[in-house]
Motif scaffolding. Structure first.
Motif: not given
Length: 367
Positions: A251, A254-255, A258-259, A362
């Motif tokens: 997680k 991934y986050n 994405k950021e 997402e």
């Protein structure tokens, strides 16, 4: 449209005192003639002059196809037993083209052997590289090109959706890849932009991994990287999913990717230094402690080629212009945990950007 491009390029030759240019790449040939073909080992080229009409040079068997594509200018269609170089010399003489002192070529494209044959047509000529001008012409897309690229991006989104639907425990990467490309063929896609990537688990930690017989299991990252060639233009999308479950470390990775993507997109607008797109994303990933796991540039130009001008690295001092299209694709790759890459196709608008690829970014856990 094609007439305007040819006029602009002929004016460039006139302004720079280039007496003749020979365009040999299939991509630039398509850009100026409207005809997309793979000549295999045969010669394909376009002679362009400051004043005289251009001359297309191609295998004779494709003369009808280039006419169907809209080419109305002169052409040399040669048979396999004929010498196209001599035919080019004869045609230029016939058209009164003489005293050629400076010629333009694509230095990164024209092979050494073909350059020898080409320069035998002239005596003591000066050579200029014309690739920069062609890159500058192609980098800003017109409305017709943008319309096609939107369609290509929609097909790339469709390919990802097919891949997601094909995921089930025990299936292999190649089985999923085959389903994606089969469904795209049914949509009319004749060619992929590049070799489709479907990577499971630890293999997603390879930025350019090769799909194989790795079987899907719970807890795997699943990385799709694919694109299509559509009406001569390309698309390129990457999405990463989790299968059935996801760890806290996954997680976090991934986050952070994405950021980084969102940071790059946020400054995508006319006038932005290209290198800053890379730097802001790289800063996000580096500050999180993953800097050594982001080994490539943020993206690349996109159009007729899937990788074209400009290179979107932190060293690029060029600026974004309205109508430019490119990818933004940050990634973090861990050979043990797996990797995440998220990639969008981006169009610069008058005051910002739009993404041509629309698949949500997402984190999605595939059940």
């Amino acid at each position: 449209m094609l007439e305007h491009r040819l006029e602009l390029f002929s004016q460039y030759l006139k302004d720079t005192n280039v007496d003749a240019a020979f365009i040999n790449s299939t991509e630039n040939f398509f850009y100026l003639t409207g005809f997309h073909t793979d000549p295999h080992e045969r010669l394909l080229g376009l002679l362009v002059f400051p004043e005289a009409d251009p001359i297309a040079v191609l295998p004779g068997m494709e003369k009808g196809q280039i006419r169907d594509a809209g080419w109305t200018k002169e052409m040399i269609g040669y048979a396999d037993h004929e010498n196209p170089w001599q035919m080019m010399a004869d045609k230029m003489k016939e058209n009164g083209i003489a005293n050629v002192k400076t010629v333009g070529i694509e230095k990164q494209v024209l092979s050494y052997g073909r350059s020898e044959s080409f320069f035998e047509l002239f005596e003591n000529v000066k050579v200029e590289d014309i690739e920069g001008q062609l890159n500058n012409m192609r980098v800003v897309k017109d409305d017709h090109e943008i319309g096609i690229m939107k369609e290509a991006a929609e097909l790339a989104d469709f390919g990802v959706s097919v891949g997601v639907e094909a995921l089930e425990e025990g299936t292999t990467e190649m089985e999923v890849l085959a389903k994606i490309e089969y469904e795209l063929k049914k949509k009319g896609v004749a060619e992929m932009s590049f070799s489709t990537m479907v990577l499971f688990g630890e293999k997603s930690g390879q930025p350019h991994g090769n799909p194989g017989d790795r079987r899907l299991k719970p807890g795997d990252f699943v990385l799709f990287d694919l694109g299509v060639v559509w009406k001569g233009y390309t698309s390129d999308i990457t999405r990463t999913f989790a299968y059935r479950s996801v760890s806290e470390e996954q997680k976090a990775i991934y986050n952070k990717v994405k950021e980084a993507l969102e940071a790059s997109l946020a400054i995508s607008k006319p006038g932005t230094r290209i290198g800053d797109l890379d730097q802001v994303a790289r800063d996000v990933i580096t500050d999180a402690g993953y800097g050594d796991k982001f080994p490539h540039r943020i993206g690349h130009g996109l159009g007729i080629n899937v990788h074209e001008f400009p290179s979107m690295s932190h060293l690029n001092d060029g600026v974004l212009k309205e109508g430019m299209t490119y990818t933004i694709e940050p990634g973090i790759y861990d050979p043990e945990v797996g990797g995440v890459r998220l990639e969008d196709d981006v169009l610069v608008t008058e005051d910002g950007y739009v993404t041509l690829t629309k698949t949500p970014k997402e984190l999605r856990i595939i059940e």
